[in-house]
Design an enzyme around this catalytic site. Sequence first.
Site, PDB file in Angstrom:
ATOM      1  N   MET A  93      32.575  41.375  44.537  1.00  0.00           N
ATOM      2  CA  MET A  93      33.547  41.423  43.083  1.00  0.00           C
ATOM      3  C   MET A  93      35.153  42.821  44.005  1.00  0.00           C
ATOM      4  SD  MET A  93      30.906  43.025  42.691  1.00  0.00           S
ATOM      5  CE  MET A  93      29.609  41.717  42.663  1.00  0.00           C
ATOM      6  N   PRO A  94      35.554  42.881  45.500  1.00  0.00           N
ATOM      7  CA  PRO A  94      36.501  43.752  44.905  1.00  0.00           C
ATOM      8  C   PRO A  94      37.547  43.332  44.317  1.00  0.00           C
ATOM      9  CG  PRO A  94      35.797  43.162  46.989  1.00  0.00           C
ATOM     10  CD  PRO A  94      35.480  41.965  46.486  1.00  0.00           C
ATOM     11  N   TYR A  95      39.175  44.052  44.253  1.00  0.00           N
ATOM     12  CA  TYR A  95      39.748  44.015  43.581  1.00  0.00           C
ATOM     13  C   TYR A  95      40.453  44.854  44.582  1.00  0.00           C
ATOM     14  CZ  TYR A  95      43.647  43.683  40.292  1.00  0.00           C
ATOM     15  OH  TYR A  95      44.811  44.370  39.462  1.00  0.00           O
ATOM     16  N   PHE A 116      39.386  39.429  44.307  1.00  0.00           N
ATOM     17  CA  PHE A 116      40.897  39.155  43.374  1.00  0.00           C
ATOM     18  C   PHE A 116      41.738  39.688  43.968  1.00  0.00           C
ATOM     19  CE2 PHE A 116      39.450  38.714  38.644  1.00  0.00           C
ATOM     20  CZ  PHE A 116      38.681  37.537  39.270  1.00  0.00           C
ATOM     21  N   LYS A 137      39.961  48.201  45.502  1.00  0.00           N
ATOM     22  CA  LYS A 137      38.875  48.646  44.803  1.00  0.00           C
ATOM     23  C   LYS A 137      37.187  47.720  44.796  1.00  0.00           C
ATOM     24  CE  LYS A 137      40.796  49.777  40.833  1.00  0.00           C
ATOM     25  NZ  LYS A 137      41.244  51.322  40.329  1.00  0.00           N
TER      26      LYS A 137
END
Lengths: 65, 65, 65, 65, 65, 65
Positions: A1-3, A41, E7
């Site tokens: 789930m990186p952003y 994302f 992130k």
Amino acid sequence: MPYVNIKITDDGVTQAEKKALIQGTTKLLQEVLNKDPQSTFVVIDEVDTDNWGIGYETVTEIRKG
Amino acid sequence: MPYVNIKITDDGVTQAEKKALIQGTTKLLQEVLNKDPQSTFVVIDEVDTDNWGIGYETVTEIRKG
Amino acid sequence: MPYVNIKITDDGVTQAEKKALIQGTTKLLQEVLNKDPQSTFVVIDEVDTDNWGIGYETVTEIRKG
Amino acid sequence: MPYVNIKITDDGVTQAEKKALIQGTTKLLQEVLNKDPQSTFVVIDEVDTDNWGIGYETVTEIRKG
Amino acid sequence: MPYVNIKITDDGVTQAEKKALIQGTTKLLQEVLNKDPQSTFVVIDEVDTDNWGIGYETVTEIRKG
Amino acid sequence: MPYVNIKITDDGVTQAEKKALIQGTTKLLQEVLNKDPQSTFVVIDEVDTDNWGIGYETVTEIRKG
């Protein structure tokens, strides 16, 4: 789930270039950390050169030289 | 003194919808953490669908199916 | 595909409170903009009160009164 | 190598004002932490007053009084 | 002068993995947009799994299954 | 209602230095744009030198030089 948020100056970046940034970043996170592309994302912000400063000058001024 | 940043795609979000996001977020922080609404900032960023990527594709492409 | 970042001061926020923030934000985006919860990311940053300033003072000082 | 992001409302901020923000921030980081101006980035985001909320209201509404 | 913020969850990412993310991102921006690596900043934020939510759950809960 | 985020490397920045950054930034926004200090937020993020990259290297490596 990186952003991932990529901030670049607003210099007529094309759709193809944006897609290349998105694909390259997603692939990097998959290769390095085994992150699922479906939950990666990437958001690109294009910033006016008047609004970005380095070394006491705006990028607008730096480019004028 | 919370600061909340909501990033969504730029899909013709209305003033009423923006206000609903601001009010709902502010109320949530008041209810859960007893934060003062007068010092709760909510900032909404609307992002072009060409500039948002998931799973190797831009949202523009995903929506085209 | 919303991305929400909540910045709050680091005051011993519990797991239950964090979960309430995540659930409330996700529900709000589903209700207001019909966003899919499965592609709604909420990231909470807890900030040291020495590192947050309002009105010329740090929150550490404001709390001491 | 500091990175500073300044978010303000989109109220016709002039080039001269943006430059003053960039120079002031860069000088502050040089004076307080001895940071090299050549590797200090300042990015200004101008936010629509409909997209900024405080105390359950948008800035658009607050300004209307 | 790009600025990239990555992130990811705080899962014992190693120094070598961080370096691979920094190098890969910098190379991507050089290849796609011809950006100077000397003025490309990459900042990695590692986020506690209690502080990251997707689909009404924290990543801590999702991992427990 | 400005919001300012200052990202710097985590090098033992003191409380007094943090306060100087907060006060200097708040004063700058008051002087340049007439912003009310009571609604100016300044948030300082201290980033591990392993997590900050410039020119293909981490700051940890650059400092070892």
